[in-house]
Design an enzyme around this catalytic site. Structure first.
Site, mmCIF file in Angstrom:
data_model
loop_
_atom_site.group_PDB
_atom_site.id
_atom_site.type_symbol
_atom_site.label_atom_id
_atom_site.label_comp_id
_atom_site.label_asym_id
_atom_site.label_seq_id
_atom_site.Cartn_x
_atom_site.Cartn_y
_atom_site.Cartn_z
ATOM 1 N N ARG A 34 -11.764 27.065 -18.721
ATOM 2 C CA ARG A 34 -10.396 27.101 -19.244
ATOM 3 C C ARG A 34 -9.431 27.438 -18.117
ATOM 4 O O ARG A 34 -9.835 27.839 -17.027
ATOM 5 C CB ARG A 34 -10.272 28.174 -20.329
ATOM 6 C CG ARG A 34 -10.770 29.526 -19.851
ATOM 7 C CD ARG A 34 -10.162 30.711 -20.555
ATOM 8 N NE ARG A 34 -10.753 31.940 -20.035
ATOM 9 C CZ ARG A 34 -10.397 32.530 -18.909
ATOM 10 N NH1 ARG A 34 -9.461 31.988 -18.146
ATOM 11 N NH2 ARG A 34 -10.984 33.653 -18.520
ATOM 12 N N GLY B 286 -6.491 29.778 -16.280
ATOM 13 C CA GLY B 286 -6.352 31.220 -16.135
ATOM 14 C C GLY B 286 -7.355 31.815 -15.172
ATOM 15 O O GLY B 286 -8.061 31.114 -14.443
ATOM 16 N N GLN B 287 -7.413 33.154 -15.173
ATOM 17 C CA GLN B 287 -8.237 33.879 -14.216
ATOM 18 C C GLN B 287 -9.322 34.659 -14.948
ATOM 19 O O GLN B 287 -9.891 34.149 -15.917
ATOM 20 C CB GLN B 287 -7.316 34.750 -13.362
ATOM 21 C CG GLN B 287 -6.243 33.911 -12.655
ATOM 22 C CD GLN B 287 -5.354 34.710 -11.731
ATOM 23 O OE1 GLN B 287 -5.820 35.474 -10.893
ATOM 24 N NE2 GLN B 287 -4.046 34.551 -11.881
ATOM 25 N N TYR B 288 -9.644 35.872 -14.508
ATOM 26 C CA TYR B 288 -10.678 36.652 -15.185
ATOM 27 C C TYR B 288 -10.114 37.323 -16.432
ATOM 28 O O TYR B 288 -8.980 37.820 -16.435
ATOM 29 C CB TYR B 288 -11.231 37.742 -14.258
ATOM 30 C CG TYR B 288 -12.255 37.234 -13.277
ATOM 31 C CD1 TYR B 288 -13.570 36.985 -13.666
ATOM 32 C CD2 TYR B 288 -11.902 37.004 -11.958
ATOM 33 C CE1 TYR B 288 -14.508 36.509 -12.761
ATOM 34 C CE2 TYR B 288 -12.833 36.526 -11.039
ATOM 35 C CZ TYR B 288 -14.129 36.286 -11.450
ATOM 36 O OH TYR B 288 -15.050 35.810 -10.549
ATOM 37 N N TYR C 125 -11.567 39.601 -20.201
ATOM 38 C CA TYR C 125 -12.658 40.313 -20.876
ATOM 39 C C TYR C 125 -12.696 39.921 -22.339
ATOM 40 O O TYR C 125 -11.655 39.729 -22.976
ATOM 41 C CB TYR C 125 -12.435 41.827 -20.772
ATOM 42 C CG TYR C 125 -13.300 42.639 -21.720
ATOM 43 C CD1 TYR C 125 -14.653 42.852 -21.449
ATOM 44 C CD2 TYR C 125 -12.769 43.178 -22.896
ATOM 45 C CE1 TYR C 125 -15.459 43.573 -22.321
ATOM 46 C CE2 TYR C 125 -13.565 43.908 -23.775
ATOM 47 C CZ TYR C 125 -14.906 44.100 -23.487
ATOM 48 O OH TYR C 125 -15.702 44.816 -24.350
ATOM 49 N N HIS C 126 -13.905 39.789 -22.888
ATOM 50 C CA HIS C 126 -14.101 39.658 -24.329
ATOM 51 C C HIS C 126 -15.116 40.694 -24.774
ATOM 52 O O HIS C 126 -16.067 41.006 -24.033
ATOM 53 C CB HIS C 126 -14.620 38.267 -24.701
ATOM 54 C CG HIS C 126 -13.627 37.165 -24.455
ATOM 55 N ND1 HIS C 126 -12.323 37.229 -24.890
ATOM 56 C CD2 HIS C 126 -13.756 35.971 -23.826
ATOM 57 C CE1 HIS C 126 -11.688 36.125 -24.544
ATOM 58 N NE2 HIS C 126 -12.531 35.349 -23.891
ATOM 59 N N ILE D 264 -7.041 31.911 -27.790
ATOM 60 C CA ILE D 264 -6.375 33.192 -27.605
ATOM 61 C C ILE D 264 -7.333 34.338 -27.902
ATOM 62 O O ILE D 264 -8.383 34.151 -28.531
ATOM 63 C CB ILE D 264 -5.146 33.327 -28.528
ATOM 64 C CG1 ILE D 264 -5.583 33.459 -29.998
ATOM 65 C CG2 ILE D 264 -4.197 32.139 -28.357
ATOM 66 C CD1 ILE D 264 -4.470 33.859 -30.943
ATOM 67 N N CYS E 128 -6.534 38.818 -15.577
ATOM 68 C CA CYS E 128 -5.612 37.710 -15.295
ATOM 69 C C CYS E 128 -4.966 37.829 -13.922
ATOM 70 O O CYS E 128 -3.891 37.273 -13.672
ATOM 71 C CB CYS E 128 -4.538 37.617 -16.381
ATOM 72 S SG CYS E 128 -5.238 37.358 -18.023
#
Length: 220
Positions: free
Chosen positions: A71, A73-75, A77-78, A156, A173
């Site tokens: 996707r 964007g950057q890093y 967390y989930h 999202i 991010c």
């Protein structure tokens, strides 16, 4: 009006399984063999690297599994307590404008936050939704999308009640000068199920004229 399927997964969905499911669904939507989809879920603790990620922003590479997301964007967390909403829509039905689509995702989140008396804000050059706490700005929701053959996927994530200390393993991010927050961190005790209801209502307001409805399917 567009019929959109809604799925809510119980438990923690492994990231690689979710990615494989999205890949297949994107192909099915493009081939008109499956409806568009909004998929609400949680992941186990993990980090994902977007297409603009900088390896220096992965501060603790051994803390949690790290996945290449594909996707934008950057890093990020989930993890548990965070509501992830994967949004698989046919953008050809929505003017084929990716920039407007991302803005709509931001507006969707902001509309949800309004229901909890939280003022979510956009920032130029910083995709996502932010909360001005007076002493600093904190990110409460992230956005990262990919589009293939004009079908969107990824989506999202809204921090409801995740362990915010887990963000210390990355520079979220790529932005080190701001923090992260959640609804519970802001003093709003709310469940994922409650947020899910607000997500659906706000989605219909932002994306669908006339309140077109889709079926809600709970996946175990």
């Amino acid at each position: 009006m567009h019929e959109i399927e809604w799925k809510i997964s119980d438990g923690l969905v492994p990231y690689d399984e979710a990615l494989a499911a999205m890949e297949q669904r994107v192909a099915d939507i493009r081939n008109d063999t499956a409806p568009e989809l909004v998929w609400l879920l949680e992941h186990p603790p993990l980090y994902t690297a977007g297409t603009s990620s900088n390896s220096a922003d992965l501060v603790m590479p051994d803390r949690f599994p790290v996945y290449t997301a594909g996707r934008g964007g950057q890093y990020t967390y989930h993890g548990p307590g965070q509501r992830v909403a994967y949004v698989l829509l046919d953008l050809k039905k929505r003017n084929s404008d990716i920039r407007v689509f991302v803005q709509d995702l931001e507006d969707w989140i902001i509309e949800v936050l309004v229901q909890y008396q939280v003022k979510g804000e956009k920032r130029c050059g910083r995709v996502g939704v932010w909360v001005d706490r007076g002493f600093r700005e904190d990110k409460i929701a992230a956005i990262g999308v990919r589009v293939r053959r004009w079908v969107s996927f990824h989506g999202i994530s809204i921090n409801v009640d995740p362990d915010l200390s887990h963000y210390s393993g990355i520079v979220p991010c790529g932005i080190s000068e701001h923090g992260v927050t959640s609804l519970v961190d802001l003093g709003i005790p709310v469940s994922l199920a409650e947020v899910d209801m607000e997500l659906r209502a706000a989605f219909e307001k932002v994306f669908l004229e006339g309140g077109a409805r889709g079926s809600i399917i709970s996946l175990k």
